[in-house]
Design a protein around this motif. Structure first.
Motif, PDB file in Angstrom:
ATOM      1  N   THR A  89      32.832  46.327  24.903  1.00 53.97           N
ATOM      2  CA  THR A  89      32.094  45.843  25.980  1.00 53.97           C
ATOM      3  C   THR A  89      30.666  46.435  25.817  1.00 53.97           C
ATOM      4  O   THR A  89      30.336  47.579  25.722  1.00 53.97           O
ATOM      5  CB  THR A  89      32.577  46.421  27.278  1.00 53.97           C
ATOM      6  N   ALA A 119      32.794  49.534  34.430  1.00 54.25           N
ATOM      7  CA  ALA A 119      32.177  48.769  35.499  1.00 54.25           C
ATOM      8  C   ALA A 119      31.641  47.510  35.073  1.00 54.25           C
ATOM      9  O   ALA A 119      31.506  46.653  35.877  1.00 54.25           O
ATOM     10  CB  ALA A 119      30.894  49.527  36.026  1.00 54.25           C
ATOM     11  N   GLU A 120      31.299  47.205  33.822  1.00 55.65           N
ATOM     12  CA  GLU A 120      30.449  46.235  33.321  1.00 55.65           C
ATOM     13  C   GLU A 120      31.469  45.214  32.456  1.00 55.65           C
ATOM     14  O   GLU A 120      31.240  44.200  32.039  1.00 55.65           O
ATOM     15  CB  GLU A 120      29.420  46.702  32.321  1.00 55.65           C
ATOM     16  N   GLY A 121      32.633  45.525  32.437  1.00 61.44           N
ATOM     17  CA  GLY A 121      33.786  44.530  31.576  1.00 61.44           C
ATOM     18  C   GLY A 121      35.054  45.379  31.911  1.00 61.44           C
ATOM     19  O   GLY A 121      35.310  45.647  32.908  1.00 61.44           O
ATOM     20  N   PHE A 174      26.944  47.434  26.695  1.00 61.57           N
ATOM     21  CA  PHE A 174      26.144  48.369  27.937  1.00 61.57           C
ATOM     22  C   PHE A 174      24.895  48.720  27.318  1.00 61.57           C
ATOM     23  O   PHE A 174      24.694  48.999  26.145  1.00 61.57           O
ATOM     24  CB  PHE A 174      26.981  49.236  28.560  1.00 61.57           C
ATOM     25  N   SER A 175      23.904  49.049  28.123  1.00 62.55           N
ATOM     26  CA  SER A 175      22.618  49.452  27.800  1.00 62.55           C
ATOM     27  C   SER A 175      22.507  51.137  28.054  1.00 62.55           C
ATOM     28  O   SER A 175      23.380  51.576  29.174  1.00 62.55           O
ATOM     29  CB  SER A 175      21.555  48.827  28.586  1.00 62.55           C
ATOM     30  N   ASP A 218      21.850  52.075  31.485  1.00 70.02           N
ATOM     31  CA  ASP A 218      22.734  52.075  32.541  1.00 70.02           C
ATOM     32  C   ASP A 218      23.560  53.457  32.600  1.00 70.02           C
ATOM     33  O   ASP A 218      24.004  54.114  33.757  1.00 70.02           O
ATOM     34  CB  ASP A 218      23.780  51.108  32.215  1.00 70.02           C
ATOM     35  N   VAL A 220      30.543  53.161  32.760  1.00 73.83           N
ATOM     36  CA  VAL A 220      29.649  52.278  32.712  1.00 73.83           C
ATOM     37  C   VAL A 220      30.534  50.943  31.789  1.00 73.83           C
ATOM     38  O   VAL A 220      30.298  49.792  32.197  1.00 73.83           O
ATOM     39  CB  VAL A 220      28.330  52.570  31.701  1.00 73.83           C
ATOM     40  N   ARG A 221      30.921  51.396  30.830  1.00 70.78           N
ATOM     41  CA  ARG A 221      31.977  50.398  30.255  1.00 70.78           C
ATOM     42  C   ARG A 221      33.138  49.553  31.132  1.00 70.78           C
ATOM     43  O   ARG A 221      33.187  48.386  31.074  1.00 70.78           O
ATOM     44  CB  ARG A 221      32.448  50.913  28.900  1.00 70.78           C
TER      45      ARG A 221
END
Length: 156
Positions: free
Chosen positions: A86, A78-80, A88-89, A92, A75-76
């Motif tokens: 970075t 993919a989001e940054g 993330f929620s 996610d 997730v980290r």
């Protein structure tokens, strides 16, 4: 036969989690209904049961912890840029977990909490196996709580 192939991973997960519950259910029943007799400090458990319980517990805790860690890293990434700060929620992360991993986490925590409660209730009249799993669960929960609070901080 094609349906069996498509469901093979689910079957393996079901068998593994079923064995975990069956083995620990047996341990919980034996220790839970054991009444101290003055001659032994804890109920006797055979070596095969102790070994199976230990292997299944270690495997399941490692599997769930690594799955959570890898999912958070995905997730980290993919989001940054993949840097640790970075944001993330938590949603996610949970959205990316497979149903098998969610089931494994729920089963591990449910059985583990039963073991922890039995250990707290029985105290010295339980086995070292019960105490080891209870302490292992507490360690796992502390790690998981660290992730929960870290994601909460990063998301705000």
């Amino acid at each position: 036969m094609d349906a069996l192939r498509r469901q093979l991973f689910n079957i393996i997960a079901f068998v593994f989690l079923g064995l975990f519950v069956a083995v620990w259910g047996s341990v919980l029943l034996r220790v839970g209904f054991w009444v101290p007799d003055g001659r032994t400090a804890a109920p006797a458990l055979n070596g095969a049961l102790v070994t199976a319980a230990g292997v299944l517990t270690t495997s399941l805790s490692s599997l769930t912890a690594s799955a959570l860690g890898f999912t958070i890293a995905e997730v980290r990434h993919a989001e940054g840029s993949g840097r640790t700060e970075t944001p993330f929620s938590p949603g996610d992360v949970t959205a990316r977990l497979s149903g098998r991993i969610v089931a494994a986490i729920v089963v591990y925590m449910a059985v583990g909490l039963l073991v922890l409660l039995l250990w707290l209730a029985k105290g010295t009249a339980s086995t070292d196996l019960i105490g080891a799993f209870a302490l292992s669960l507490l360690g796992w929960l502390i790690g998981a709580a660290g992730v929960v609070f870290q994601t909460e901080k990063a998301a705000s």
